[in-house]
Design a protein around this motif. Structure first.
Motif, PDB file in Angstrom:
ATOM      1  N   ARG A  50      -0.384  -7.315  -3.839  1.00 14.02           N
ATOM      2  CA  ARG A  50      -1.377  -6.975  -2.481  1.00 14.02           C
ATOM      3  C   ARG A  50      -1.155  -5.509  -2.065  1.00 14.02           C
ATOM      4  O   ARG A  50      -1.539  -5.300  -0.890  1.00 14.02           O
ATOM      5  N   ARG A  51      -1.031  -4.658  -3.201  1.00 12.99           N
ATOM      6  CA  ARG A  51      -0.919  -3.215  -2.886  1.00 12.99           C
ATOM      7  C   ARG A  51      -1.854  -2.302  -3.342  1.00 12.99           C
ATOM      8  O   ARG A  51      -1.915  -1.070  -3.258  1.00 12.99           O
ATOM      9  N   PHE A  52      -2.830  -3.141  -4.109  1.00  6.01           N
ATOM     10  CA  PHE A  52      -4.203  -2.195  -4.616  1.00  6.01           C
ATOM     11  C   PHE A  52      -5.170  -2.430  -3.627  1.00  6.01           C
ATOM     12  O   PHE A  52      -5.252  -3.270  -2.746  1.00  6.01           O
ATOM     13  N   PRO A  53      -5.762  -1.005  -3.299  1.00  6.22           N
ATOM     14  CA  PRO A  53      -6.872  -1.167  -2.367  1.00  6.22           C
ATOM     15  C   PRO A  53      -8.015  -2.288  -2.366  1.00  6.22           C
ATOM     16  O   PRO A  53      -8.307  -2.423  -3.586  1.00  6.22           O
ATOM     17  N   GLU A  54      -8.221  -2.870  -1.097  1.00  8.66           N
ATOM     18  CA  GLU A  54      -9.258  -3.872  -1.053  1.00  8.66           C
ATOM     19  C   GLU A  54     -10.089  -3.337  -0.172  1.00  8.66           C
ATOM     20  O   GLU A  54      -9.841  -3.289   1.064  1.00  8.66           O
ATOM     21  N   LEU A  55     -11.518  -3.239  -0.241  1.00 12.22           N
ATOM     22  CA  LEU A  55     -12.685  -2.660   0.477  1.00 12.22           C
ATOM     23  C   LEU A  55     -12.750  -3.630   1.576  1.00 12.22           C
ATOM     24  O   LEU A  55     -13.364  -3.496   2.678  1.00 12.22           O
ATOM     25  N   GLU A  56     -12.786  -5.180   1.061  1.00 14.68           N
ATOM     26  CA  GLU A  56     -13.305  -6.205   2.012  1.00 14.68           C
ATOM     27  C   GLU A  56     -12.017  -6.775   2.647  1.00 14.68           C
ATOM     28  O   GLU A  56     -11.590  -7.915   2.486  1.00 14.68           O
ATOM     29  N   ARG A  59       2.029  12.804 -16.197  1.00 14.23           N
ATOM     30  CA  ARG A  59       2.044  12.272 -14.825  1.00 14.23           C
ATOM     31  C   ARG A  59       0.791  11.928 -14.588  1.00 14.23           C
ATOM     32  O   ARG A  59      -0.184  12.761 -15.001  1.00 14.23           O
ATOM     33  N   TRP A  60       0.527  10.792 -13.625  1.00 11.62           N
ATOM     34  CA  TRP A  60      -0.720  10.705 -13.084  1.00 11.62           C
ATOM     35  C   TRP A  60      -0.476   9.904 -11.691  1.00 11.62           C
ATOM     36  O   TRP A  60       0.536   9.334 -11.326  1.00 11.62           O
ATOM     37  N   ALA A  61      -1.503  10.066 -10.925  1.00  8.92           N
ATOM     38  CA  ALA A  61      -1.457   9.617  -9.615  1.00  8.92           C
ATOM     39  C   ALA A  61      -2.916   9.028  -9.173  1.00  8.92           C
ATOM     40  O   ALA A  61      -3.838   9.952  -9.536  1.00  8.92           O
ATOM     41  N   LEU A  62      -3.031   8.070  -8.558  1.00  5.48           N
ATOM     42  CA  LEU A  62      -4.380   7.521  -7.795  1.00  5.48           C
ATOM     43  C   LEU A  62      -4.273   7.295  -6.348  1.00  5.48           C
ATOM     44  O   LEU A  62      -3.113   6.625  -6.111  1.00  5.48           O
ATOM     45  N   VAL A  63      -5.102   8.105  -5.657  1.00  3.24           N
ATOM     46  CA  VAL A  63      -4.651   7.697  -4.337  1.00  3.24           C
ATOM     47  C   VAL A  63      -6.283   7.321  -3.844  1.00  3.24           C
ATOM     48  O   VAL A  63      -7.185   8.069  -3.567  1.00  3.24           O
ATOM     49  N   VAL A  64      -6.323   6.159  -3.073  1.00  4.06           N
ATOM     50  CA  VAL A  64      -7.598   5.637  -2.493  1.00  4.06           C
ATOM     51  C   VAL A  64      -7.519   5.657  -0.849  1.00  4.06           C
ATOM     52  O   VAL A  64      -6.459   5.009  -0.476  1.00  4.06           O
ATOM     53  N   THR A  79     -15.143  -4.215  -7.072  1.00  5.50           N
ATOM     54  CA  THR A  79     -15.058  -5.620  -7.132  1.00  5.50           C
ATOM     55  C   THR A  79     -14.127  -6.386  -6.333  1.00  5.50           C
ATOM     56  O   THR A  79     -12.821  -5.917  -6.560  1.00  5.50           O
ATOM     57  N   THR A  80     -14.342  -7.364  -5.679  1.00  7.17           N
ATOM     58  CA  THR A  80     -13.296  -8.058  -4.868  1.00  7.17           C
ATOM     59  C   THR A  80     -12.430  -8.742  -5.811  1.00  7.17           C
ATOM     60  O   THR A  80     -12.726  -9.378  -6.869  1.00  7.17           O
ATOM     61  N   LEU A  81     -11.096  -8.350  -5.525  1.00  4.30           N
ATOM     62  CA  LEU A  81      -9.878  -8.829  -6.465  1.00  4.30           C
ATOM     63  C   LEU A  81      -9.729 -10.212  -6.264  1.00  4.30           C
ATOM     64  O   LEU A  81      -9.761 -10.756  -4.922  1.00  4.30           O
ATOM     65  N   ARG A  82      -9.256 -11.034  -7.230  1.00  5.10           N
ATOM     66  CA  ARG A  82      -8.969 -12.450  -7.100  1.00  5.10           C
ATOM     67  C   ARG A  82      -7.615 -12.608  -8.067  1.00  5.10           C
ATOM     68  O   ARG A  82      -7.721 -12.596  -9.361  1.00  5.10           O
ATOM     69  N   VAL A  83      -6.256 -12.239  -7.548  1.00 14.44           N
ATOM     70  CA  VAL A  83      -4.955 -12.161  -8.262  1.00 14.44           C
ATOM     71  C   VAL A  83      -4.165 -12.998  -7.780  1.00 14.44           C
ATOM     72  O   VAL A  83      -3.817 -12.973  -6.749  1.00 14.44           O
ATOM     73  N   ARG A  84      -3.287 -13.755  -8.806  1.00  9.75           N
ATOM     74  CA  ARG A  84      -2.122 -14.549  -8.218  1.00  9.75           C
ATOM     75  C   ARG A  84      -1.021 -13.991  -8.773  1.00  9.75           C
ATOM     76  O   ARG A  84      -0.762 -13.578 -10.043  1.00  9.75           O
ATOM     77  N   PRO A  85       0.194 -13.662  -8.104  1.00  6.94           N
ATOM     78  CA  PRO A  85       1.416 -13.297  -8.682  1.00  6.94           C
ATOM     79  C   PRO A  85       2.046 -14.383  -9.739  1.00  6.94           C
ATOM     80  O   PRO A  85       1.665 -15.459  -9.585  1.00  6.94           O
ATOM     81  N   PRO A  86       2.747 -13.851 -10.728  1.00  9.55           N
ATOM     82  CA  PRO A  86       3.329 -14.663 -11.739  1.00  9.55           C
ATOM     83  C   PRO A  86       4.103 -15.837 -11.021  1.00  9.55           C
ATOM     84  O   PRO A  86       5.007 -15.409 -10.565  1.00  9.55           O
TER      85      PRO A  86
END
Length: 243
Positions: free
Chosen positions: A18-24, A43-48, A166-173
């Motif tokens: 639950r650490r990826f940005p979610e607009l809704e 190196r890389w970084a994404l900041v939302v 797109t709204t995410l729908r992710v379940r932890p392993p």
């Protein structure tokens, strides 16, 4: 060398936590959003950056979601920073029998008084969304705030004020997740492909984040070639703040 697979893996693992940005986001009425990408050979970084009115926090909250392999001040692949944007929030509303009445005073943002033409019956989320057309830059993070999360010498390769989310729908392993996945496949295997709902929606399933991963892995912004229109305007996320 940065591999696309490694970037995508961080995106997906962040979503599992639950650490990826979610607009809704159910606790925050979306107001504005911006995406920053940084990259070089290794190196890389994404900041939302997402700004929304959060009634539980009692303010307009700017949330910076940072992901990458070189984040400042942490060894983790993601971190989050929060900032309240309205300096005089306590002076804006009068509570009368559970209803918030706007006192029609200027909003103070980063020390700057911003008049807003709105009726006293305007609800808080609608009031703050009136800021977006002219004052979104006051609400979103300044470059110095974004740079606190990523190395100062890491080149910026992408900046988007609109993209297709797109709204995410992710379940932890977990064993339960695997059981649910098998049940889902059993129940949907005979459905036509165009009617078959996916078991999960991860960042790696979404064109936008697939392409952004390529940009970050190569430091080449030409890999971002969206085929779907941007949808980050708050009107496209009516369930944000619903809880």
């Amino acid at each position: 060398m940065v591999r696309v697979e490694d970037v995508v893996d961080v995106f997906d693992r962040a979503a599992e936590q639950r650490r990826f940005p979610e607009l809704e986001h159910p606790y925050s009425y979306l107001i504005a959003a911006r995406l920053h990408g940084f990259s070089d050979a290794d190196r890389w970084a994404l900041v939302v950056d997402t700004v929304g009115y959060n009634p539980r926090a009692g303010n307009v909250v700017d949330v910076l979601h940072a992901l990458g392999n070189c984040l400042t001040g942490t060894n983790e692949a993601w971190q989050t920073r929060f900032a309240h944007r309205i300096d005089n929030f306590a002076d804006l509303f009068e509570d009368d029998s559970g209803a918030a009445w706007y006192r029609q005073v200027p909003l103070v943002i980063r020390g700057q008084a911003v008049p807003v033409a709105a009726a006293e019956t305007t609800c808080p989320e609608d009031l703050f969304r009136l800021l977006a057309p002219q004052h979104r830059d006051l609400l979103l993070a300044e470059s110095t705030e974004v740079r606190q999360l990523v190395p100062s010498d890491l080149p910026q390769v992408l900046c988007l004020d609109d993209w297709h989310h797109t709204t995410l729908r992710v379940r932890p392993p977990s064993p339960e997740r695997e059981r649910q996945r098998q049940l889902h496949e059993s129940l949907t295997r005979h459905a036509p492909p165009h009617n078959r709902a996916p078991f999960e929606v991860r960042p790696s399933d979404i064109e936008t984040y697939q392409q952004i991963s390529e940009v970050l892995a190569t430091a080449n912004p030409s890999h971002y070639q969206p085929t779907r229109p941007g949808n980050t305007h708050w009107r496209n996320w009516p369930m944000s703040g619903a809880l």
